[in-house]
Design a protein around this motif. Structure first.
Motif, PDB file in Angstrom:
ATOM      1  N   ASN A 191       0.866  -1.171   0.000  1.00 38.00           N
ATOM      2  CA  ASN A 191       0.000   0.000   0.000  1.00 38.00           C
ATOM      3  C   ASN A 191       0.908   1.229   0.000  1.00 38.00           C
ATOM      4  O   ASN A 191       1.370   1.679   1.047  1.00 38.00           O
ATOM      5  N   LEU A 192       1.172   1.756  -1.174  1.00 32.79           N
ATOM      6  CA  LEU A 192       2.116   2.864  -1.313  1.00 32.79           C
ATOM      7  C   LEU A 192       1.571   4.170  -0.748  1.00 32.79           C
ATOM      8  O   LEU A 192       2.306   5.151  -0.648  1.00 32.79           O
ATOM      9  N   ALA A 193       0.282   4.179  -0.385  1.00 31.55           N
ATOM     10  CA  ALA A 193      -0.310   5.362   0.245  1.00 31.55           C
ATOM     11  C   ALA A 193      -0.415   5.206   1.760  1.00 31.55           C
ATOM     12  O   ALA A 193      -1.166   5.930   2.407  1.00 31.55           O
ATOM     13  N   SER A 194       0.327   4.273   2.328  1.00 26.09           N
ATOM     14  CA  SER A 194       0.300   4.054   3.774  1.00 26.09           C
ATOM     15  C   SER A 194       1.245   5.022   4.475  1.00 26.09           C
ATOM     16  O   SER A 194       2.419   5.145   4.103  1.00 26.09           O
ATOM     17  N   ALA A 195       0.734   5.685   5.489  1.00 28.34           N
ATOM     18  CA  ALA A 195       1.572   6.604   6.270  1.00 28.34           C
ATOM     19  C   ALA A 195       2.701   5.865   6.961  1.00 28.34           C
ATOM     20  O   ALA A 195       3.789   6.410   7.159  1.00 28.34           O
ATOM     21  N   ASN A 196       2.476   4.607   7.329  1.00 30.40           N
ATOM     22  CA  ASN A 196       3.497   3.839   8.027  1.00 30.40           C
ATOM     23  C   ASN A 196       4.622   3.383   7.116  1.00 30.40           C
ATOM     24  O   ASN A 196       5.639   2.857   7.584  1.00 30.40           O
ATOM     25  N   LEU A 197       4.460   3.558   5.808  1.00 25.83           N
ATOM     26  CA  LEU A 197       5.546   3.278   4.870  1.00 25.83           C
ATOM     27  C   LEU A 197       6.226   4.562   4.403  1.00 25.83           C
ATOM     28  O   LEU A 197       7.214   4.503   3.671  1.00 25.83           O
ATOM     29  N   GLY A 198       5.694   5.707   4.816  1.00 20.97           N
ATOM     30  CA  GLY A 198       6.326   6.980   4.476  1.00 20.97           C
ATOM     31  C   GLY A 198       5.513   7.879   3.569  1.00 20.97           C
ATOM     32  O   GLY A 198       5.971   8.980   3.236  1.00 20.97           O
ATOM     33  N   ALA A 199       4.318   7.462   3.139  1.00 23.68           N
ATOM     34  CA  ALA A 199       3.475   8.341   2.322  1.00 23.68           C
ATOM     35  C   ALA A 199       3.025   9.530   3.161  1.00 23.68           C
ATOM     36  O   ALA A 199       2.865   9.426   4.385  1.00 23.68           O
ATOM     37  N   ARG A 200       2.799  10.654   2.506  1.00 21.40           N
ATOM     38  CA  ARG A 200       2.371  11.848   3.236  1.00 21.40           C
ATOM     39  C   ARG A 200       1.533  12.761   2.356  1.00 21.40           C
ATOM     40  O   ARG A 200       1.642  12.738   1.129  1.00 21.40           O
ATOM     41  N   ILE A 201       0.703  13.550   3.008  1.00 21.44           N
ATOM     42  CA  ILE A 201      -0.137  14.527   2.321  1.00 21.44           C
ATOM     43  C   ILE A 201       0.646  15.828   2.220  1.00 21.44           C
ATOM     44  O   ILE A 201       1.122  16.364   3.232  1.00 21.44           O
ATOM     45  N   VAL A 202       0.818  16.330   1.017  1.00 24.07           N
ATOM     46  CA  VAL A 202       1.623  17.537   0.816  1.00 24.07           C
ATOM     47  C   VAL A 202       0.776  18.765   0.473  1.00 24.07           C
ATOM     48  O   VAL A 202       1.269  19.886   0.522  1.00 24.07           O
ATOM     49  N   ARG A 203      -0.503  18.550   0.127  1.00 23.17           N
ATOM     50  CA  ARG A 203      -1.359  19.694  -0.205  1.00 23.17           C
ATOM     51  C   ARG A 203      -2.822  19.244  -0.197  1.00 23.17           C
ATOM     52  O   ARG A 203      -3.135  18.133  -0.614  1.00 23.17           O
ATOM     53  N   ASN A 239     -15.550  20.343  -5.574  1.00 17.74           N
ATOM     54  CA  ASN A 239     -14.484  19.581  -6.228  1.00 17.74           C
ATOM     55  C   ASN A 239     -13.135  19.764  -5.530  1.00 17.74           C
ATOM     56  O   ASN A 239     -12.116  20.051  -6.159  1.00 17.74           O
ATOM     57  N   ASP A 240     -13.123  19.618  -4.215  1.00 21.30           N
ATOM     58  CA  ASP A 240     -11.880  19.718  -3.449  1.00 21.30           C
ATOM     59  C   ASP A 240     -10.960  18.552  -3.773  1.00 21.30           C
ATOM     60  O   ASP A 240     -11.415  17.453  -4.114  1.00 21.30           O
ATOM     61  N   PHE A 241      -9.651  18.788  -3.638  1.00 27.25           N
ATOM     62  CA  PHE A 241      -8.695  17.708  -3.907  1.00 27.25           C
ATOM     63  C   PHE A 241      -7.680  17.604  -2.785  1.00 27.25           C
ATOM     64  O   PHE A 241      -7.502  18.524  -1.976  1.00 27.25           O
ATOM     65  N   ILE A 242      -7.016  16.458  -2.758  1.00 24.93           N
ATOM     66  CA  ILE A 242      -5.936  16.201  -1.815  1.00 24.93           C
ATOM     67  C   ILE A 242      -4.781  15.592  -2.597  1.00 24.93           C
ATOM     68  O   ILE A 242      -4.988  14.767  -3.487  1.00 24.93           O
ATOM     69  N   LEU A 243      -3.561  16.039  -2.303  1.00 24.70           N
ATOM     70  CA  LEU A 243      -2.370  15.613  -3.035  1.00 24.70           C
ATOM     71  C   LEU A 243      -1.490  14.772  -2.118  1.00 24.70           C
ATOM     72  O   LEU A 243      -1.099  15.217  -1.039  1.00 24.70           O
ATOM     73  N   ILE A 244      -1.180  13.553  -2.559  1.00 26.71           N
ATOM     74  CA  ILE A 244      -0.451  12.584  -1.736  1.00 26.71           C
ATOM     75  C   ILE A 244       0.862  12.212  -2.409  1.00 26.71           C
ATOM     76  O   ILE A 244       0.882  11.836  -3.591  1.00 26.71           O
ATOM     77  N   GLN A 245       1.957  12.324  -1.667  1.00 26.71           N
ATOM     78  CA  GLN A 245       3.238  11.795  -2.123  1.00 26.71           C
ATOM     79  C   GLN A 245       3.330  10.348  -1.640  1.00 26.71           C
ATOM     80  O   GLN A 245       3.292  10.077  -0.443  1.00 26.71           O
ATOM     81  N   LEU A 246       3.419   9.405  -2.571  1.00 26.92           N
ATOM     82  CA  LEU A 246       3.474   7.997  -2.212  1.00 26.92           C
ATOM     83  C   LEU A 246       4.785   7.669  -1.479  1.00 26.92           C
ATOM     84  O   LEU A 246       5.751   8.436  -1.538  1.00 26.92           O
ATOM     85  N   ALA A 247       4.793   6.534  -0.810  1.00 24.16           N
ATOM     86  CA  ALA A 247       5.969   6.133  -0.037  1.00 24.16           C
ATOM     87  C   ALA A 247       7.190   5.962  -0.924  1.00 24.16           C
ATOM     88  O   ALA A 247       8.320   6.204  -0.496  1.00 24.16           O
ATOM     89  N   THR A 248       6.977   5.546  -2.167  1.00 25.68           N
ATOM     90  CA  THR A 248       8.043   5.431  -3.155  1.00 25.68           C
ATOM     91  C   THR A 248       7.390   5.353  -4.529  1.00 25.68           C
ATOM     92  O   THR A 248       6.187   5.132  -4.635  1.00 25.68           O
ATOM     93  N   ALA A 249       8.182   5.550  -5.559  1.00 29.88           N
ATOM     94  CA  ALA A 249       7.647   5.418  -6.914  1.00 29.88           C
ATOM     95  C   ALA A 249       7.217   3.974  -7.140  1.00 29.88           C
ATOM     96  O   ALA A 249       7.887   3.037  -6.698  1.00 29.88           O
ATOM     97  N   GLY A 250       6.095   3.781  -7.825  1.00 29.59           N
ATOM     98  CA  GLY A 250       5.610   2.424  -8.021  1.00 29.59           C
ATOM     99  C   GLY A 250       4.731   2.269  -9.238  1.00 29.59           C
ATOM    100  O   GLY A 250       4.184   3.244  -9.770  1.00 29.59           O
TER     101      GLY A 250
END
Length: 401
Positions: A191-203, A239-250
């Motif tokens: 799950n590349l969007a898991s906070a416990n793997l390092g994913a984070r919300i940047v905007r 139409n609000d959005f959220i931008l997520i940086q994944l834990a790594t490229a995948g």
């Protein structure tokens, strides 16, 4: 200050505000919200050690004296010469900052504290070792105060141990760092969007009215644990959005939208895009190109909706739109880690015609230089010395002028 310790690897920060430390952009890897736990404690007779990992702010009034039974921190019994609490971090992490918070503890505050990290290392295929490394040497700490330390340490730790001398009370123990997950199993989907793997919300949009989104955790069950946008007004969608940086490229396999707890507040549709960027926030990357991953997909109430992905290029960021408004509990982005592409150069590459002209000019320059060297080598040794002497004397005259 007598209680300041400073070195190349450890530095006491005089500030008492988190926003002034630079730790806010890091991950609190010791938070119980992320799954960190108390592994071992020497004694917590007067205050449960689990309080160290709580996300909530300290209730200072509960720690001011020993008369109450509800201490909001870790407190050992009296006359303990020392105490220790071992914390298993949410994932293997590099440690960048530490906060030893003694809010409310005055007379019962320890004089000193130190921190060790548990490191697993494999030297060869036949030999490996586990050991505790000093992350923060024994340092003086202030009573009823935040004690921030910046750490410069490249090691990766799975657990940390807080030591206090003598026994006493610590309200919160926060470790800030960078998660370093193990991606060695290339056959496994993460799950590349898991906070416990390092994913984070940047905007995310409307930070003033919308709640602080926490859709990267897998332990949410209520609206307050997810992300809920304000309602649309005057017949226009937000139409609000959220931008997520994944834990790594995948390479993504599927995207799951979980609406647990949002039976009456879910969006009508979601629209999801992905891009590749080496920047934390691709909105600042002029070369970031967004690709549609989910086009206006409906989601079910209090359920998980899975969208399978056909885009097979590396993705580093996800942009999720809720249309026209609503909320979700969690987003899961399943995929396999991939090698990162080389970033596109900022300078525009010359055309084939321009490149051929540049190559021709370089060849002509090489011919001229080569002819000069050949002509010089054909001279006698005396003539060559005269040329050198003439050049040296000319340089001396120019410097004197």
């Amino acid at each position: 200050m007598g209680n300041v310790i400073s070195s190349q690897k450890h530095h006491y920060l005089k500030t008492k505000e988190l926003k002034e430390t630079g730790f806010e952009s890091l991950i609190e890897v010791s938070s119980c919200v992320r799954g960190a736990i108390i592994e071992l404690v020497s004694d917590d007779s007067c205050g449960d050690a689990i309080n160290l990992l709580k996300a909530a702010k300290v209730d200072r009034s509960l720690n001011l004296d020993d008369l109450g039974d509800n201490t909001d921190g870790w407190l050992t019994k009296r006359h303990e010469s020392a105490g220790s609490a071992t914390v298993t971090l949410c994932n293997d992490s590099k440690i960048v900052g530490i906060d030893i918070d003694t809010t409310g503890f005055t007379d019962s505050c320890p004089s000193c504290a130190s921190v060790e990290g548990y490191q697993y290392s494999t030297m060869t295929h036949l030999f490996s070792y586990n050991q505790w490394q000093v992350v923060l040497p024994q340092s003086r700490i202030n009573a009823d105060s935040h004690n921030f330390f910046s750490i410069k340490d490249t090691n990766v730790y799975s657990s940390v141990r807080l030591n206090i001398v003598p026994g006493g009370g610590i309200a919160r123990f926060r470790v800030y760092g960078e998660i370093s997950p193990d991606w060695s199993d290339t056959s496994k989907d993460y799950n590349l969007a898991s906070a416990n793997l390092g994913a984070r919300i940047v905007r995310w949009t409307d930070q003033r009215n919308a709640n602080n989104p926490s859709i990267l955790f897998d332990n949410g069950t209520e609206i307050s644990d997810g992300w809920l946008t304000p309602r649309s007004r005057f017949g226009e969608g937000r139409n609000d959005f959220i931008l997520i940086q994944l834990a790594t490229a995948g390479i993504l396999e599927s995207i799951t939208i979980d609406t647990t707890g949002f039976g009456a507040n879910l969006p009508e549709n979601v629209f999801i895009q992905g891009c590749y960027s080496e920047d934390i926030d691709p909105h600042h990357d002029q070369f970031a190109s967004w690709t549609c991953l989910v086009s206006y997909g409906p989601v079910g109430p209090a359920d998980e909706t899975v969208f399978y992905n056909s885009y097979k290029k590396p993705v580093t960021h996800i942009r999720l739109y809720l249309i026209p408004d609503g909320g979700i509990q969690q987003i899961k982005v399943m995929g396999k880690p991939s090698k990162k592409d080389k970033k596109q150069p900022l300078l525009i590459q010359p055309s084939a015609k321009e490149k051929s002209i540049q190559d021709w000019v370089k060849k002509q320059e090489d011919k001229v230089v080569g002819a000069m060297i050949d002509q010089y080598n054909k001279r006698s040794a005396v003539e060559q010395l005269n040329v050198v002497d003439h050049t040296t004397n000319r340089s001396k005259r120019l410097r004197s002028d």
